[in-house]
Design an enzyme around this catalytic site. Structure first.
Site, PDB file in Angstrom:
ATOM      1  N   ASP A   1      57.351 -64.540  46.477  1.00  0.00           N
ATOM      2  CA  ASP A   1      57.259 -63.270  47.218  1.00  0.00           C
ATOM      3  C   ASP A   1      57.315 -63.472  48.731  1.00  0.00           C
ATOM      4  O   ASP A   1      57.081 -62.533  49.495  1.00  0.00           O
ATOM      5  CB  ASP A   1      55.956 -62.538  46.852  1.00  0.00           C
ATOM      6  CG  ASP A   1      56.055 -61.846  45.499  1.00  0.00           C
ATOM      7  OD1 ASP A   1      57.079 -61.173  45.265  1.00  0.00           O
ATOM      8  OD2 ASP A   1      55.125 -61.988  44.680  1.00  0.00           O
TER       9      ASP A   1
ATOM     10  N   GLU B   1      56.177 -59.147  55.851  1.00  0.00           N
ATOM     11  CA  GLU B   1      55.308 -58.177  56.539  1.00  0.00           C
ATOM     12  C   GLU B   1      53.858 -58.249  56.062  1.00  0.00           C
ATOM     13  O   GLU B   1      52.928 -57.966  56.810  1.00  0.00           O
ATOM     14  CB  GLU B   1      55.826 -56.756  56.285  1.00  0.00           C
ATOM     15  CG  GLU B   1      54.967 -55.684  56.920  1.00  0.00           C
ATOM     16  CD  GLU B   1      55.491 -54.285  56.662  1.00  0.00           C
ATOM     17  OE1 GLU B   1      55.598 -53.888  55.484  1.00  0.00           O
ATOM     18  OE2 GLU B   1      55.794 -53.601  57.635  1.00  0.00           O
ATOM     19  N   ASP B   2      53.687 -58.653  54.795  1.00  0.00           N
ATOM     20  CA  ASP B   2      52.332 -58.664  54.242  1.00  0.00           C
ATOM     21  C   ASP B   2      51.451 -59.752  54.842  1.00  0.00           C
ATOM     22  O   ASP B   2      50.235 -59.744  54.646  1.00  0.00           O
ATOM     23  CB  ASP B   2      52.405 -58.822  52.714  1.00  0.00           C
ATOM     24  CG  ASP B   2      53.033 -57.587  52.080  1.00  0.00           C
ATOM     25  OD1 ASP B   2      52.765 -56.485  52.578  1.00  0.00           O
ATOM     26  OD2 ASP B   2      53.788 -57.741  51.112  1.00  0.00           O
TER      27      ASP B   2
ATOM     28  N   ARG C   1      49.944 -65.291  46.719  1.00  0.00           N
ATOM     29  CA  ARG C   1      50.586 -65.125  48.022  1.00  0.00           C
ATOM     30  C   ARG C   1      49.775 -65.720  49.184  1.00  0.00           C
ATOM     31  O   ARG C   1      50.243 -65.741  50.324  1.00  0.00           O
ATOM     32  CB  ARG C   1      50.876 -63.641  48.275  1.00  0.00           C
ATOM     33  CG  ARG C   1      51.757 -63.008  47.190  1.00  0.00           C
ATOM     34  CD  ARG C   1      52.415 -61.725  47.655  1.00  0.00           C
ATOM     35  NE  ARG C   1      53.207 -61.935  48.863  1.00  0.00           N
ATOM     36  CZ  ARG C   1      53.712 -60.949  49.600  1.00  0.00           C
ATOM     37  NH1 ARG C   1      53.533 -59.703  49.231  1.00  0.00           N
ATOM     38  NH2 ARG C   1      54.410 -61.216  50.696  1.00  0.00           N
TER      39      ARG C   1
ATOM     40  N   ARG D   1      45.494 -54.254  47.018  1.00  0.00           N
ATOM     41  CA  ARG D   1      45.620 -55.509  47.766  1.00  0.00           C
ATOM     42  C   ARG D   1      44.650 -55.612  48.947  1.00  0.00           C
ATOM     43  O   ARG D   1      44.216 -56.706  49.303  1.00  0.00           O
ATOM     44  CB  ARG D   1      47.049 -55.654  48.285  1.00  0.00           C
ATOM     45  CG  ARG D   1      48.116 -55.699  47.207  1.00  0.00           C
ATOM     46  CD  ARG D   1      48.071 -56.989  46.408  1.00  0.00           C
ATOM     47  NE  ARG D   1      49.019 -56.981  45.315  1.00  0.00           N
ATOM     48  CZ  ARG D   1      50.281 -57.356  45.415  1.00  0.00           C
ATOM     49  NH1 ARG D   1      50.753 -57.762  46.570  1.00  0.00           N
ATOM     50  NH2 ARG D   1      51.070 -57.329  44.365  1.00  0.00           N
TER      51      ARG D   1
ATOM     52  N   HIS E   1      51.449 -50.342  48.338  1.00  0.00           N
ATOM     53  CA  HIS E   1      50.827 -50.392  49.663  1.00  0.00           C
ATOM     54  C   HIS E   1      50.861 -49.008  50.312  1.00  0.00           C
ATOM     55  O   HIS E   1      51.682 -48.171  49.939  1.00  0.00           O
ATOM     56  CB  HIS E   1      51.611 -51.337  50.582  1.00  0.00           C
ATOM     57  CG  HIS E   1      51.503 -52.782  50.217  1.00  0.00           C
ATOM     58  ND1 HIS E   1      52.597 -53.558  49.903  1.00  0.00           N
ATOM     59  CD2 HIS E   1      50.441 -53.605  50.149  1.00  0.00           C
ATOM     60  CE1 HIS E   1      52.210 -54.800  49.638  1.00  0.00           C
ATOM     61  NE2 HIS E   1      50.900 -54.854  49.775  1.00  0.00           N
TER      62      HIS E   1
ATOM     63  N   CYS F   1      58.850 -54.382  54.497  1.00  0.00           N
ATOM     64  CA  CYS F   1      58.165 -55.650  54.206  1.00  0.00           C
ATOM     65  C   CYS F   1      59.057 -56.870  54.425  1.00  0.00           C
ATOM     66  O   CYS F   1      58.564 -57.991  54.433  1.00  0.00           O
ATOM     67  CB  CYS F   1      57.572 -55.650  52.819  1.00  0.00           C
ATOM     68  SG  CYS F   1      58.759 -55.383  51.574  1.00  0.00           S
TER      69      CYS F   1
END
Ligand code: CIR
Length: 263
Positions: free
Chosen positions: A66, A71-72, A91, A137, A170, A257
């Site tokens: 991933d 962006e995460d 992640r 998340r 999200h 993202c």
């Protein structure tokens, strides 16, 4: 002058890896095609460059399927940057590479610490205010740490609880701030009082995916194939640039993202 949160000089992206199809997904749209994903990613980078951004591309990371959804991994503002702490355990290992990449451009970095979790996809900058999504998340401790950090930097912040909305991974899967001209809001979030604002553009259920769009300077990058929302964004006076996103959508990824944008 562009409003806060819409002017950028640089972006960091990460090429999808050979393991891309092994990432987390709930979309039920089938396996992504890596060659097509690479072509879509290249077109995305080209669009950023055409808007004048210097694009830093990190090499693919097979150990983290991933990791193209950069962006995460961080929240970057005009007043500094903070590393996120992804809510999906698979992640967490994406942060190290982002730390080195961001340090070069943003100097000292703050970081969200355990037991806080926070995905950058839950953070929506709206001028000098930040909406922080509480999601599957991002937990309240992560939101609390980010709020403190933002307030110290002179920003304001508020949380938006989307945990009951199973259609959104999200917060930014369902909203996008396009400047004082428009706040795009997915229909499923439209009744939330936290997101009451003038100039809202509601994305109909069939076009929810397109609610994740990004304003850069006078342009808005939008997923191709969602004409009703695109028309309304254009009517607000911004220039719409559409990009094919099908392979990222299959992995629950939105358009925003794929990059970290740096003022
Ligand atoms: C994940 O589930 O974490 C990835 N497959 C997709 C992340 C998308 N991130 C984003 O929209 N900000």
């Amino acid at each position: 002058m562009h409003p806060h949160g819409t002017h950028f000089t640089r972006a960091i992206v990460r090429t999808p890896s050979a393991s891309f199809a092994e990432g987390i997904t709930t979309a039920g749209l089938g396996a992504p095609d890596l060659q097509r994903a690479l072509a879509q990613h290249a077109a995305y980078c080209e669009a950023l460059a055409r808007l004048g951004l210097a694009v830093t591309t990190l090499p693919p990371d097979d150990a983290h399927p991933d990791s193209t959804f950069v962006e995460d991994t961080a929240v970057v503002t005009e007043r500094g940057a903070i590393l996120a702490r992804p809510g999906a355990p698979s992640r967490l290992g994406e942060i190290a590479a982002m730390r080195s990449a961001l340090e070069k451009h943003c100097g000292d970095l703050a970081a969200i610490c355990a037991p806080g979790t926070l995905d950058g996809g839950d953070i929506c900058q709206a001028g000098t205010h930040f909406f922080i999504g509480l999601s599957r998340r991002t937990n309240s401790e992560g939101a609390r740490q980010l709020t403190l950090w933002l307030e110290r930097a002179g920003y304001t912040a508020s949380t938006v609880d989307i945990r009951d909305d199973i259609t959104l991974l999200h917060l930014k899967s369902g909203i996008a701030w396009l400047g004082p001209e428009a706040l795009v809001v997915a229909e499923s979030l439209a009744s939330l009082p936290d997101l009451a604002a003038d100039h809202r553009l509601i994305a109909a259920r069939a076009e929810t995916y397109a609610a994740n769009c990004v304003r850069i300077h006078d342009a808005v990058l939008m997923a191709a194939g969602y004409p009703a929302l695109a028309e309304r964004v254009a009517a607000s006076g911004l220039r719409v640039v559409t990009l094919e996103m099908s392979e990222f959508r299959k992995m629950d990824g939105g358009l925003s993202c794929l990059s970290i944008r740096i003022p």
